[in-house]
Design a protein around this motif. Structure first.
Motif, short mmCIF file in Angstrom:
data_model
loop_
_atom_site.label_atom_id
_atom_site.label_comp_id
_atom_site.label_asym_id
_atom_site.label_seq_id
_atom_site.Cartn_x
_atom_site.Cartn_y
_atom_site.Cartn_z
N MET A 182 25.72 53.47 57.08
CA MET A 182 25.38 53.59 55.67
C MET A 182 26.31 52.68 54.87
O MET A 182 27.53 52.80 54.95
N ARG A 183 25.70 51.78 54.09
CA ARG A 183 26.46 50.84 53.26
C ARG A 183 26.40 51.32 51.80
O ARG A 183 25.33 51.64 51.30
N LEU A 184 27.54 51.31 51.14
CA LEU A 184 27.61 51.80 49.77
C LEU A 184 27.49 50.67 48.76
O LEU A 184 27.40 49.50 49.11
N LYS A 185 27.47 51.05 47.50
CA LYS A 185 27.66 50.12 46.39
C LYS A 185 29.01 50.50 45.77
O LYS A 185 29.21 51.62 45.33
N GLY B 95 25.61 64.25 47.97
CA GLY B 95 27.07 64.27 47.93
C GLY B 95 27.65 63.00 47.33
O GLY B 95 28.62 63.05 46.56
N LEU B 96 27.04 61.86 47.68
CA LEU B 96 27.48 60.59 47.08
C LEU B 96 27.33 60.64 45.56
O LEU B 96 28.24 60.23 44.82
N ALA B 97 26.19 61.11 45.11
CA ALA B 97 25.94 61.17 43.66
C ALA B 97 26.96 62.06 42.96
O ALA B 97 27.41 61.76 41.85
N GLN B 98 27.34 63.15 43.60
CA GLN B 98 28.28 64.09 42.99
C GLN B 98 29.66 63.49 42.79
O GLN B 98 30.40 63.91 41.89
N ALA C 178 19.77 50.49 38.14
CA ALA C 178 19.36 51.35 37.02
C ALA C 178 20.16 52.65 37.04
O ALA C 178 19.60 53.75 37.10
N ASN C 179 21.47 52.49 37.01
CA ASN C 179 22.37 53.65 37.02
C ASN C 179 22.11 54.57 38.22
O ASN C 179 22.09 55.80 38.10
N ALA C 180 21.91 53.94 39.39
CA ALA C 180 21.72 54.64 40.66
C ALA C 180 20.41 55.43 40.71
O ALA C 180 20.24 56.29 41.59
N GLN C 181 19.48 55.12 39.81
CA GLN C 181 18.16 55.76 39.84
C GLN C 181 17.11 54.89 40.51
O GLN C 181 16.00 55.35 40.80
N GLY C 182 17.43 53.62 40.75
CA GLY C 182 16.49 52.70 41.38
C GLY C 182 15.87 51.76 40.37
O GLY C 182 15.34 52.20 39.35
#
Length: 595
Positions: free
Chosen positions: A141-144, A195-198, A243-247
């Protein structure tokens, strides 16, 4: 939405910017200098090359909120484009398709082409890479992580994810200031994403035909010599791109991957010459902004350095111009042979002025300033080493650069790094493109205790000269693309070479497992690209093409092939010879004899 629309859908508050006076008064004798890259000479007319009007028709159109390749342009497209047409990858995230997919066993997903393509291709839009060849059922899994800045809380969460996978779980610092975690299994993905989003992280749009992690100065905001703090800009870019992690489907159907960086240092830690879009700090008419470089990339068939677009944008306009460049590439880029789909191929086809004209068409007001002939990056500048202890611009505080051997860390390492960041700093860590980690904001009174911490015996602030500049990609331990093992071999070869020669000046050695050059061997002093070759008995064995002469910084230059197909077992004496002949190293036998 028209594909050539000049409106831009996500708006952000502008970051605090240095005033023109501040930008020139801090270092008045060194900031206003000639650009570090060639600039386009001024001419009296700016007509674009003649290009067939039909060629400039956008190849994609919007359908139900996603951008899709038009039927008339589908002849001769590559297999990856067909997968995108068969099913929109972003629906796995934006329409929650991952929830249903995660309920299937790997065996069930393999029974139908659609779900098999989900696993092996479309999940890359969510930052998930199936390791089918070497670790079936396991994902990387690659992050931003814009600008490589992360927190102790985020680091602990990532450690908790990989810890449950035992020997299959680990993490890597990447060459784009980013984290990659390994060992992930499909049923866990929905909860990991939550969990990432939190903790304020996302893995969205970090693979395949998307914009990769925005790179900036790893010393942003703490460097006494910085030109501009890049963090507000890389954050804005990342928020726009996802888009603020919404896609953000506006930019998720590119012909190929796309890299961006914002330069904030004279040291060019950000490697602008190998990015598709690089923002170079510059002033025009007393206003602070950026000159633009475009088209830098590596691929198996071609490597190209970024070239000037002859364009300048005010700092407030970094998003509109990024959007315009991306839309020009999305609309017009080739989708045939994957080896000829990076943005520089489109620039070659249209000419730099033709490409610039297409960017202008997609800008608000269809306007884009010409670049000034000077930027703020000092041409003659000795690139500083950020490893070790260095004073910050904030009096009484320091940053401490730690060497992470070939970027590999385990869960316990991550927990310890988080603890050190909390105990000695401000709970922050910085990742670098050389796969190292910086702890910023360490008070003078805490330095001595930090340097005595046991973890710093493993992650040294003062590594040996050759270890200091060592970079390695994932290699075939986890990556199905890699031809050879890289990380362990890079460490082994380096240690053996250090026993043969004494090196006194920095030498950067990069190892990449295949021609995709994820470890960027072409910018290294000495680069190793994995291949299969034959030994002295004619038997097939793992080997490397050896590159020499890459440079980074103000005199950046891509290296050239020095010797092809060297068996890995023969690399140690070859590297020792190269170091003696080209880098002033001394054979230890001779040194001992002289002593």
């Amino acid at each position: 939405m028209s594909s050539s629309s000049s409106s831009f859908s996500v708006r952000f508050a502008s970051p605090l910017l240095p005033s023109p006076a501040a930008a020139t008064s801090a270092r008045p004798k060194t900031w206003r200098v000639h650009a570090t890259t060639p600039t386009v000479a001024p001419v009296t007319t700016w007509s674009a090359p003649e290009v067939d009007a039909e060629r400039l028709e956008p190849r994609v159109e919007e359908r139900d909120g996603y951008f899709v390749l038009k039927e008339k342009f589908r002849k001769g497209i590559n297999p990856q484009e067909k997968v995108k047409i068969e099913k929109e990858p972003m629906k796995l995230f934006m329409e929650n398709g991952i929830e249903d997919l995660a309920k299937l066993s790997m065996e069930e997903t393999d029974q139908a082409k659609n779900t098999k393509d989900d696993i092996d291709v479309r999940l890359k839009w969510l930052g998930l890479f199936h390791r089918r060849k070497h670790h079936y059922g396991r994902f990387m899994m690659r992050l931003k992580l814009p600008n490589g800045v992360t927190t102790s809380k985020q680091t602990r969460y990532l450690a908790s994810v990989i810890k449950k996978y035992g020997k299959d779980g680990c993490a890597d610092v990447t060459t784009r200031q980013n984290w990659q975690i390994r060992g992930v299994v499909l049923p866990d993905v929905p909860e990991i994403l939550k969990g990432l989003a939190q903790v304020g992280l996302t893995s969205l749009q970090s693979g395949m035909d998307n914009v990769r992690n925005p790179v900036g100065n790893p010393l942003a905001g703490i460097d006494p010599e910085e030109i501009v703090d890049t963090r507000p800009y890389t954050n804005l870019l990342s928020h726009f791109i996802t888009a603020n992690a919404q896609g953000n489907p506006t930019v998720t159907n590119l012909p190929r991957k796309w890299n961006v960086c914002v330069v904030g240092s004279h040291d060019l830690y950000e490697h602008p010459h190998i990015n598709d879009l690089a923002y170079m700090p510059a002033t025009k008419d007393g206003r602070f902004g950026f000159n633009l470089l475009v088209g830098g990339f590596f691929s198996p068939k071609r490597c190209a350095e970024a070239i000037p677009l002859d364009a300048w944008v005010a700092a407030d306009d970094i998003i509109p111009v990024c959007k315009a460049v991306l839309e020009a590439y999305r609309d017009l880029g080739s989708r045939g042979n994957r080896q000829k789909t990076r943005m520089m191929w489109l620039i070659d086809e249209l000419g730099i002025e033709g490409f610039r004209a297409e960017v202008v068409r997609r800008m608000p007001g269809q306007e884009l300033d010409r670049a000034p002939s000077e930027d703020l990056v000092q041409r003659q500048w000795d690139r500083r080493d950020y490893l070790g202890v260095h004073p910050q611009k904030q009096e009484g505080f320091n940053y401490v650069g730690l060497h992470i051997p070939v970027g590999r860390v385990q869960a316990d390492d991550m927990d310890e790094l988080a603890r050190l960041a909390d105990a000695y700093g401000s709970g922050e860590l910085r990742l670098t493109v050389e796969q190292n980690i910086i702890i910023p904001n360490v008070d003078n009174s805490k330095l001595e205790a930090l340097l005595k911490e046991p973890l710093l015996e493993k992650f040294s602030p003062q590594p040996s000269v050759l270890m200091n500049g060592l970079v390695a990609c994932t290699g075939n331990q986890f990556c199905g693309q890699a031809i050879i093992e890289t990380k362990a071999r890079a460490l082994k070869v380096t240690k053996e070479v250090e026993r043969l020669v004494d090196v006194t000046k920095p030498v950067r050695m990069h190892w990449t497992g295949c021609p995709n050059s994820c470890a960027q061997v072409q910018v290294a002093d000495i680069g190793f690209m994995g291949c299969m070759t034959r030994d002295e008995d004619g038997k097939t064995c793992e080997g490397a093409d050896v590159f020499l002469g890459g440079r980074i910084g103000s005199d950046s230059h891509l290296g050239d092939i020095y010797k092809k197909g060297v068996p890995c077992k023969d690399l140690v004496p070859l590297v020792a010879d190269i170091l003696v002949e080209h880098f002033g190293a001394v054979l230890r036998e001779r040194e001992e004899a002289e002593d």
